[in-house]
Design a protein around this motif. Structure first.
Motif, PDB file in Angstrom:
ATOM      1  N   GLN A  15      33.746  65.645  37.059  1.00  0.00           N
ATOM      2  CA  GLN A  15      34.867  65.053  37.797  1.00  0.00           C
ATOM      3  C   GLN A  15      36.054  64.778  36.861  1.00  0.00           C
ATOM      4  OE1 GLN A  15      34.733  60.943  38.315  1.00  0.00           O
ATOM      5  NE2 GLN A  15      35.232  60.994  40.497  1.00  0.00           N
ATOM      6  N   ARG A  16      35.765  64.357  35.643  1.00  0.00           N
ATOM      7  CA  ARG A  16      36.863  64.103  34.686  1.00  0.00           C
ATOM      8  C   ARG A  16      37.606  65.388  34.382  1.00  0.00           C
ATOM      9  NH1 ARG A  16      36.912  59.233  31.274  1.00  0.00           N
ATOM     10  NH2 ARG A  16      37.844  60.359  29.550  1.00  0.00           N
ATOM     11  N   VAL A  17      36.839  66.490  34.217  1.00  0.00           N
ATOM     12  CA  VAL A  17      37.492  67.769  33.913  1.00  0.00           C
ATOM     13  C   VAL A  17      38.372  68.184  35.098  1.00  0.00           C
ATOM     14  CG1 VAL A  17      37.114  70.201  33.356  1.00  0.00           C
ATOM     15  CG2 VAL A  17      35.636  68.467  32.335  1.00  0.00           C
ATOM     16  N   SER A  18      37.846  68.061  36.315  1.00  0.00           N
ATOM     17  CA  SER A  18      38.659  68.427  37.485  1.00  0.00           C
ATOM     18  C   SER A  18      39.857  67.492  37.631  1.00  0.00           C
ATOM     19  CB  SER A  18      37.807  68.407  38.760  1.00  0.00           C
ATOM     20  OG  SER A  18      37.079  69.612  38.858  1.00  0.00           O
ATOM     21  N   SER A  19      39.674  66.233  37.314  1.00  0.00           N
ATOM     22  CA  SER A  19      40.785  65.279  37.446  1.00  0.00           C
ATOM     23  C   SER A  19      41.928  65.640  36.493  1.00  0.00           C
ATOM     24  CB  SER A  19      40.322  63.852  37.147  1.00  0.00           C
ATOM     25  OG  SER A  19      39.373  63.449  38.101  1.00  0.00           O
ATOM     26  N   ILE A  20      41.581  65.938  35.244  1.00  0.00           N
ATOM     27  CA  ILE A  20      42.659  66.252  34.288  1.00  0.00           C
ATOM     28  C   ILE A  20      43.283  67.609  34.634  1.00  0.00           C
ATOM     29  CG2 ILE A  20      41.322  67.363  32.411  1.00  0.00           C
ATOM     30  CD1 ILE A  20      44.079  64.714  31.909  1.00  0.00           C
ATOM     31  N   ASN A  21      42.488  68.522  35.179  1.00  0.00           N
ATOM     32  CA  ASN A  21      43.057  69.809  35.588  1.00  0.00           C
ATOM     33  C   ASN A  21      44.000  69.642  36.777  1.00  0.00           C
ATOM     34  OD1 ASN A  21      41.995  71.420  33.596  1.00  0.00           O
ATOM     35  ND2 ASN A  21      40.100  71.831  34.712  1.00  0.00           N
ATOM     36  N   ALA A  22      43.687  68.708  37.649  1.00  0.00           N
ATOM     37  CA  ALA A  22      44.595  68.436  38.776  1.00  0.00           C
ATOM     38  C   ALA A  22      45.920  67.902  38.236  1.00  0.00           C
ATOM     39  CB  ALA A  22      43.947  67.435  39.729  1.00  0.00           C
ATOM     40  N   ILE A  23      45.824  67.037  37.229  1.00  0.00           N
ATOM     41  CA  ILE A  23      47.054  66.482  36.640  1.00  0.00           C
ATOM     42  C   ILE A  23      47.816  67.576  35.878  1.00  0.00           C
ATOM     43  CG2 ILE A  23      47.941  64.792  34.958  1.00  0.00           C
ATOM     44  CD1 ILE A  23      46.982  63.594  37.666  1.00  0.00           C
ATOM     45  N   ALA A  24      47.090  68.542  35.306  1.00  0.00           N
ATOM     46  CA  ALA A  24      47.749  69.646  34.585  1.00  0.00           C
ATOM     47  C   ALA A  24      48.709  70.379  35.516  1.00  0.00           C
ATOM     48  CB  ALA A  24      46.699  70.614  34.039  1.00  0.00           C
ATOM     49  N   GLY A  75      38.924  75.182  33.581  1.00  0.00           N
ATOM     50  CA  GLY A  75      37.820  74.629  34.384  1.00  0.00           C
ATOM     51  C   GLY A  75      36.509  74.642  33.627  1.00  0.00           C
ATOM     52  N   PHE A  76      35.561  73.883  34.151  1.00  0.00           N
ATOM     53  CA  PHE A  76      34.263  73.812  33.473  1.00  0.00           C
ATOM     54  C   PHE A  76      33.396  75.008  33.838  1.00  0.00           C
ATOM     55  CE2 PHE A  76      33.977  70.979  37.239  1.00  0.00           C
ATOM     56  CZ  PHE A  76      32.980  71.613  37.962  1.00  0.00           C
ATOM     57  N   GLY A  77      32.591  75.428  32.855  1.00  0.00           N
ATOM     58  CA  GLY A  77      31.576  76.447  33.098  1.00  0.00           C
ATOM     59  C   GLY A  77      30.252  75.898  32.628  1.00  0.00           C
ATOM     60  N   GLY A  78      29.316  76.804  32.351  1.00  0.00           N
ATOM     61  CA  GLY A  78      28.000  76.357  31.890  1.00  0.00           C
ATOM     62  C   GLY A  78      27.022  76.331  33.033  1.00  0.00           C
ATOM     63  N   SER A  79      25.753  76.315  32.652  1.00  0.00           N
ATOM     64  CA  SER A  79      24.714  76.487  33.665  1.00  0.00           C
ATOM     65  C   SER A  79      24.511  75.242  34.517  1.00  0.00           C
ATOM     66  CB  SER A  79      23.400  76.856  32.990  1.00  0.00           C
ATOM     67  OG  SER A  79      22.977  75.779  32.181  1.00  0.00           O
ATOM     68  N   ASN A  84      37.800  73.003  40.575  1.00  0.00           N
ATOM     69  CA  ASN A  84      37.410  73.873  39.453  1.00  0.00           C
ATOM     70  C   ASN A  84      37.660  75.345  39.792  1.00  0.00           C
ATOM     71  OD1 ASN A  84      36.265  73.726  36.762  1.00  0.00           O
ATOM     72  ND2 ASN A  84      34.535  74.888  37.594  1.00  0.00           N
ATOM     73  N   ASP A  85      37.313  75.741  41.016  1.00  0.00           N
ATOM     74  CA  ASP A  85      37.577  77.129  41.436  1.00  0.00           C
ATOM     75  C   ASP A  85      39.083  77.391  41.446  1.00  0.00           C
ATOM     76  OD1 ASP A  85      34.888  77.402  41.830  1.00  0.00           O
ATOM     77  OD2 ASP A  85      34.951  77.213  44.012  1.00  0.00           O
ATOM     78  N   HIS A  86      39.813  76.405  41.943  1.00  0.00           N
ATOM     79  CA  HIS A  86      41.267  76.525  42.046  1.00  0.00           C
ATOM     80  C   HIS A  86      41.893  76.741  40.665  1.00  0.00           C
ATOM     81  CE1 HIS A  86      45.403  75.628  43.097  1.00  0.00           C
ATOM     82  NE2 HIS A  86      45.408  74.602  42.277  1.00  0.00           N
ATOM     83  N   GLN A  87      41.372  76.022  39.688  1.00  0.00           N
ATOM     84  CA  GLN A  87      41.953  76.088  38.346  1.00  0.00           C
ATOM     85  C   GLN A  87      41.821  77.493  37.746  1.00  0.00           C
ATOM     86  OE1 GLN A  87      43.758  73.854  37.440  1.00  0.00           O
ATOM     87  NE2 GLN A  87      43.970  73.861  35.210  1.00  0.00           N
ATOM     88  N   GLN A 147      35.012  68.184  46.322  1.00  0.00           N
ATOM     89  CA  GLN A 147      36.376  68.397  45.841  1.00  0.00           C
ATOM     90  C   GLN A 147      36.400  68.725  44.345  1.00  0.00           C
ATOM     91  OE1 GLN A 147      38.475  68.549  48.309  1.00  0.00           O
ATOM     92  NE2 GLN A 147      40.035  69.273  46.875  1.00  0.00           N
ATOM     93  N   VAL A 148      35.412  68.225  43.607  1.00  0.00           N
ATOM     94  CA  VAL A 148      35.361  68.512  42.161  1.00  0.00           C
ATOM     95  C   VAL A 148      35.148  70.015  41.935  1.00  0.00           C
ATOM     96  CG1 VAL A 148      34.080  68.047  40.026  1.00  0.00           C
ATOM     97  CG2 VAL A 148      34.490  66.196  41.651  1.00  0.00           C
TER      98      VAL A 148
END
Ligand SMILES: NC(=O)C1=CN([C@@H]2O[C@H](COP(=O)(O)OP(=O)(O)OC[C@H]3O[C@@H](n4cnc5c(N)ncnc54)[C@H](O)[C@@H]3O)[C@@H](O)[C@H]2O)C=CC1
Ligand SMILES: O=C(O)[C@H]1O[C@H](OP(=O)(O)OP(=O)(O)OC[C@H]2O[C@@H](n3ccc(=O)[nH]c3=O)[C@H](O)[C@@H]2O)[C@H](O)[C@@H](O)[C@@H]1O
Length: 467
Positions: free
Chosen positions: A229-238, A271-275, A307-310, A302-303
């Protein structure tokens, strides 16, 4: 008289099982750990000089402990029967078919371990559920174990989720922020918890959190959901920063110094990746759907949507800047692993971004310091089974070959070596106009602009991104 080592076993020789057993052996001279896997090739690789994946410092421990206190085996019966305590570290992927496909967790591997343990155990065992699982999986494990146990054999189930991150697995395991152990409120469970605590002898008692079984299972899902969620939040602000002229990295610093927010996991990018992040979010979302918690489902969904959007937004920037015409152009892709210091490409944003560009007809020249050619091609082919990748994708063994005569560089993994690119030399060997699309905040954009590059870096002001 020499003390007999305490025998433990780990089912699953993957990214979690092997580093965990390696550090346990490193810290406990009195433990003998056997790692069992159904995948014979993987076990053969762990026994060889070519380990199955790259993880900093892991190889050193394997070399020091292998065949002394750390063993690899394909013999389920022996591995299980000889152990007093068994870690379950098998995969828990998202279901791909049937009800809950794309959301729910596939518990096939978890159940297969329970059936094996029940079949081969002739003495009582402590079972440590380390895989990330839906809440209440411990009850399911218990049911299968009990129903199939040999006469007079009992199992004590503990939940002990893992919080290490790839690329820093050994560092995280040697110095964990906390160890979470969940167990029942019975005398035998409390005894088992004490035994497990002793295995983590190098961790301060204050950092060991004991809970009930279901809290422990939910702590793991919650931790990953909060991080994602933090990664998506900062990407939204980006995205807001880009259109308003603010700089997301300045914002991250500005909010990260607030001790209630903290500086970590505020890196905007592709956006975040990883398994795990997406899989574990789906796990949580599906659980909430199951219990009909509609608002909670929408909140966490929404998170993933962000991420997909980013990723898509990054591709749109490339197309916009390059006049929507990248067909047949050579594009240099620097980095394919989902983050630096790992060879793991599972759910890497690079897969999805590359796939969009392949569909646009671009020629990709991919370089990653650790991800193998075989893995990269397999990942891409999985998304486009009918495309002849050979015509459009080359995997090269150094950045220079990837960059030479390309029209654009995409930085998709934050490997340190990309920070050290000689931008002036890089510019000389590229087609012009030369573009850099920095998905990981790796290059000095001002310097690149001065040299003549057209640049885009996620979340930076319009002044650099305006062309
Ligand atoms: N990769 C990571 O950084 C982290 C993963 N986790 C969780 O740990 C679990 C394992 O993840 P990874 O190690 O990444 O998976 P992985 O895919 O690397 O390894 C799992 C292994 O289990 C083996 N396996 C399947 N059935 C088996 C059986 N019946 N007996 C023995 N081995 C069997 C597979 O052959 C495979 O080698 C997952 O639940 C994951 O969510 C938790 C924290 C970190
Ligand atoms: O359950 C798991 O598998 C693990 O998932 C993550 O670890 P990992 O996926 O290995 O790597 P992270 O460092 O968390 O990075 C995940 C993704 O987020 C991205 N990320 C991370 C941080 C950030 O600020 N920005 C950002 O885009 C990374 O590039 C990467 O693609 C968690 O950090 C671990 O605690 C957890 O145990």
């Amino acid at each position: 008289m020499e003390k007999k080592p305490y025998p433990i076993c780990c089912l699953g020789a993957g990214y979690v099982g092997v580093p965990t057993m390696a550090v346990i052996c490193e810290k406990n001279p009195d433990i003998k750990a056997t790692v069992f896997d159904v995948d014979e090739k993987r076990i053969a690789a762990w026994k060889s000089e070519n380990l199955p994946f790259y993880e900093p410092d892991l190889e050193d421990i394997i070399k020091a402990k292998r065949d002394k206190s750390l063993f690899f085996s394909t013999d389920a019966e022996k591995s299980i029967n000889e152990a007093d305590l068994i870690y379950i570290c098998v995969g828990t992927p998202t279901k791909t078919t049937g009800i809950g496909a794309g959301m729910g967790t596939n518990l096939t591997y978890i159940e297969s371990t329970a059936r094996m343990i029940a079949k081969y155990s002739k003495t009582n065992k402590i079972i440590v559920e380390k895989s990330t699982v839906p809440v209440q999986t411990s009850s399911y494990l218990e049911k299968v174990l009990k129903a199939n146990a040999q006469p007079n054999v009992t199992f004590e189930i503990l939940s002990n989720p893992e919080f290490m991150a790839e690329g820093s697995a050994i560092r995280d395991l040697r110095k964990p922020d906390r160890v979470v152990i969940g167990g029942k409120d019975t005398e035998s469970a409390q005894k088992a918890i004490e035994i497990l605590k002793k295995i983590y002898c190098w961790v301060d008692d204050k950092q060991i959190v004991t809970t009930n079984l279901f809290s422990s299972e939910l702590i793991k899902l919650t931790a990953n959901a909060f991080l994602a969620q933090r990664v998506s939040s900062i990407n939204a602000i980006a995205e807001v920063a880009e259109v308003t002229g603010a700089n997301v990295h300045e914002i991250a610093r500005g909010i990260g110094l607030d001790s209630r927010i903290g500086p970590k996991f505020l890196g905007a990018g592709i956006g975040f990746g990883g398994s795990c992040f997406q899989k574990d979010l789906f796990n949580l979302i599906y659980l909430c759907e199951w219990f009909n918690l509609k608002e909670v489902v929408a909140y966490w969904k929404q998170v993933v949507i962000m991420n997909d959007h980013q990723r898509k937004r990054f591709v749109m920037k490339i197309l916009n800047k390059m006049f929507n015409n990248i067909t047949s152009k050579k594009i240099s892709v620097l980095g394919f692993a989902f983050k630096k210091d790992t060879s793991d490409t599972r759910e890497s944003p690079a897969i999805y971004i590359s796939d969009y560009l392949i569909k646009e007809g671009a020629h990709l020249s991919i370089y990653d310091p650790k991800a193998t050619k075989e893995t990269i091609l397999r990942d891409l082919q999985a998304l486009t089974p009918n495309v002849n990748l050979e015509k459009q994708v080359t995997v090269v063994s150094n950045a220079q070959d990837s960059i030479k005569e390309s029209h654009a560089i995409l930085i998709l993994t934050d490997w340190d070596e990309f920070k050290e690119l000689n931008l002036a030399e890089t510019y000389k060997i590229m087609e012009k106009p030369a573009y850099i699309f920095d998905g990981r905040n790796v290059i000095d954009q001002k310097e690149a602009r001065k040299i003549g590059f057209e640049t885009y870096s996620v979340g930076t002001p319009l002044i650099y991104n305006s062309d």
